[in-house]
Design a protein around this motif. Sequence first.
Motif, PDB file in Angstrom:
ATOM      1  N   PHE A  68      33.597  37.423  -9.867  1.00  0.00           N
ATOM      2  CA  PHE A  68      34.689  38.219 -10.418  1.00  0.00           C
ATOM      3  C   PHE A  68      35.433  37.401 -11.456  1.00  0.00           C
ATOM      4  O   PHE A  68      35.526  36.176 -11.341  1.00  0.00           O
ATOM      5  CB  PHE A  68      35.690  38.614  -9.319  1.00  0.00           C
ATOM      6  CG  PHE A  68      35.150  39.588  -8.324  1.00  0.00           C
ATOM      7  CD1 PHE A  68      35.205  40.947  -8.572  1.00  0.00           C
ATOM      8  CD2 PHE A  68      34.599  39.146  -7.135  1.00  0.00           C
ATOM      9  CE1 PHE A  68      34.709  41.854  -7.646  1.00  0.00           C
ATOM     10  CE2 PHE A  68      34.104  40.042  -6.205  1.00  0.00           C
ATOM     11  CZ  PHE A  68      34.159  41.403  -6.456  1.00  0.00           C
ATOM     12  N   ASP A  69      36.005  38.081 -12.434  1.00  0.00           N
ATOM     13  CA  ASP A  69      36.887  37.440 -13.405  1.00  0.00           C
ATOM     14  C   ASP A  69      37.714  38.532 -14.073  1.00  0.00           C
ATOM     15  O   ASP A  69      37.325  39.696 -14.074  1.00  0.00           O
ATOM     16  CB  ASP A  69      36.087  36.675 -14.464  1.00  0.00           C
ATOM     17  CG  ASP A  69      36.912  35.584 -15.136  1.00  0.00           C
ATOM     18  OD1 ASP A  69      38.153  35.690 -15.159  1.00  0.00           O
ATOM     19  OD2 ASP A  69      36.317  34.637 -15.644  1.00  0.00           O
ATOM     20  N   LEU A  70      38.855  38.157 -14.638  1.00  0.00           N
ATOM     21  CA  LEU A  70      39.678  39.112 -15.375  1.00  0.00           C
ATOM     22  C   LEU A  70      38.966  39.607 -16.614  1.00  0.00           C
ATOM     23  O   LEU A  70      39.113  40.764 -17.014  1.00  0.00           O
ATOM     24  CB  LEU A  70      41.004  38.460 -15.789  1.00  0.00           C
ATOM     25  CG  LEU A  70      42.021  38.237 -14.688  1.00  0.00           C
ATOM     26  CD1 LEU A  70      43.184  37.411 -15.211  1.00  0.00           C
ATOM     27  CD2 LEU A  70      42.506  39.559 -14.136  1.00  0.00           C
ATOM     28  N   VAL A  71      38.200  38.716 -17.236  1.00  0.00           N
ATOM     29  CA  VAL A  71      37.468  39.051 -18.454  1.00  0.00           C
ATOM     30  C   VAL A  71      35.994  38.722 -18.196  1.00  0.00           C
ATOM     31  O   VAL A  71      35.601  37.564 -18.238  1.00  0.00           O
ATOM     32  CB  VAL A  71      37.995  38.258 -19.670  1.00  0.00           C
ATOM     33  CG1 VAL A  71      37.225  38.623 -20.921  1.00  0.00           C
ATOM     34  CG2 VAL A  71      39.490  38.497 -19.861  1.00  0.00           C
ATOM     35  N   ALA A  72      35.209  39.731 -17.888  1.00  0.00           N
ATOM     36  CA  ALA A  72      33.794  39.517 -17.577  1.00  0.00           C
ATOM     37  C   ALA A  72      33.032  39.175 -18.846  1.00  0.00           C
ATOM     38  O   ALA A  72      33.063  39.927 -19.812  1.00  0.00           O
ATOM     39  CB  ALA A  72      33.202  40.754 -16.914  1.00  0.00           C
TER      40      ALA A  72
ATOM     41  N   LYS B 190      31.857  41.031 -12.160  1.00  0.00           N
ATOM     42  CA  LYS B 190      32.731  42.194 -11.986  1.00  0.00           C
ATOM     43  C   LYS B 190      34.152  41.851 -12.428  1.00  0.00           C
ATOM     44  O   LYS B 190      34.593  40.711 -12.288  1.00  0.00           O
ATOM     45  CB  LYS B 190      32.719  42.618 -10.522  1.00  0.00           C
ATOM     46  CG  LYS B 190      31.335  43.032 -10.033  1.00  0.00           C
ATOM     47  CD  LYS B 190      31.340  43.191  -8.518  1.00  0.00           C
ATOM     48  CE  LYS B 190      30.003  43.611  -7.984  1.00  0.00           C
ATOM     49  NZ  LYS B 190      28.991  42.594  -7.994  1.00  0.00           N
ATOM     50  N   VAL B 191      34.880  42.840 -12.939  1.00  0.00           N
ATOM     51  CA  VAL B 191      36.244  42.624 -13.404  1.00  0.00           C
ATOM     52  C   VAL B 191      37.215  42.811 -12.237  1.00  0.00           C
ATOM     53  O   VAL B 191      37.239  43.862 -11.596  1.00  0.00           O
ATOM     54  CB  VAL B 191      36.604  43.596 -14.547  1.00  0.00           C
ATOM     55  CG1 VAL B 191      38.060  43.425 -14.961  1.00  0.00           C
ATOM     56  CG2 VAL B 191      35.685  43.367 -15.741  1.00  0.00           C
TER      57      VAL B 191
ATOM     58  N   ASP C 174      41.032  40.571 -10.468  1.00  0.00           N
ATOM     59  CA  ASP C 174      41.924  39.424 -10.401  1.00  0.00           C
ATOM     60  C   ASP C 174      41.628  38.666  -9.106  1.00  0.00           C
ATOM     61  O   ASP C 174      41.545  39.283  -8.036  1.00  0.00           O
ATOM     62  CB  ASP C 174      43.378  39.915 -10.416  1.00  0.00           C
ATOM     63  CG  ASP C 174      44.387  38.798 -10.567  1.00  0.00           C
ATOM     64  OD1 ASP C 174      44.218  37.734  -9.938  1.00  0.00           O
ATOM     65  OD2 ASP C 174      45.371  39.004 -11.296  1.00  0.00           O
TER      66      ASP C 174
ATOM     67  N   SER D 221      41.530  32.106 -21.309  1.00  0.00           N
ATOM     68  CA  SER D 221      41.441  33.522 -21.617  1.00  0.00           C
ATOM     69  C   SER D 221      42.693  33.948 -22.379  1.00  0.00           C
ATOM     70  O   SER D 221      43.744  33.324 -22.275  1.00  0.00           O
ATOM     71  CB  SER D 221      41.327  34.291 -20.298  1.00  0.00           C
ATOM     72  OG  SER D 221      41.767  35.610 -20.398  1.00  0.00           O
TER      73      SER D 221
ATOM     74  N   ASP E 142      43.918  36.906 -21.688  1.00  0.00           N
ATOM     75  CA  ASP E 142      44.542  37.846 -20.766  1.00  0.00           C
ATOM     76  C   ASP E 142      45.836  37.240 -20.203  1.00  0.00           C
ATOM     77  O   ASP E 142      45.809  36.152 -19.626  1.00  0.00           O
ATOM     78  CB  ASP E 142      43.570  38.163 -19.626  1.00  0.00           C
ATOM     79  CG  ASP E 142      44.013  39.341 -18.800  1.00  0.00           C
ATOM     80  OD1 ASP E 142      45.157  39.324 -18.296  1.00  0.00           O
ATOM     81  OD2 ASP E 142      43.216  40.283 -18.646  1.00  0.00           O
TER      82      ASP E 142
END
Length: 144
Positions: free
Chosen positions: A80-84, A90-91, A93, A120, A122
Amino acid sequence: MALKKPKLELQVSTLWDYPSQHYGDEEQGSQRYRGATPSYVIWNVVTRFSEPKAKVLDRSYDGGTTLDVCRDTGREGIGFDLVAQRPDIKVADARSLPLKNNAVDLIFMDPPCADNLEYSDDPRCIGKLKADGRYQKAMRNVLG
C-alpha cells in the motif's frame, strides 16, 4: 570487469551485509524511488520469518521492492502507498489500511524517516512530518 553479486545467504547475526541494492540479475523495486530498502535486507527478513505462500504486507511502500522479493521467494506480497507507483500497489494510508485482522502472515516495514527525504507531493505523506512529536504520533497510528 563487472563485479559479481554474491550468493544469497541468510545472515546469521544482527549485523547484515548487503553488498548491493539488488540481488541476482534483475532489479527488485525501482531505483527511481528515494529511500528504497535494499532487497538483500527484505530477502533476509521474508526468508527467515515466513514460509512460501505466506502473505507479506508492506504498509509504507518503497517502489515495489517487497512485492518483487515476495514474487521471487514464492510469497504473496501486499503493498500500500498514498501514491501507487505500480499497478500492483494499492492506494491507502498506512495509518488506516483496508485489511481485516490476521489477514497477513508477516509485516515488513521500513518507514519514512520523518522529513529528511522528499518522498511524495501528497500532503498526507508521513514523510512530510517533522520529528517534533507529529511524526511519532503518526507512526503510533501506523503501528497501532
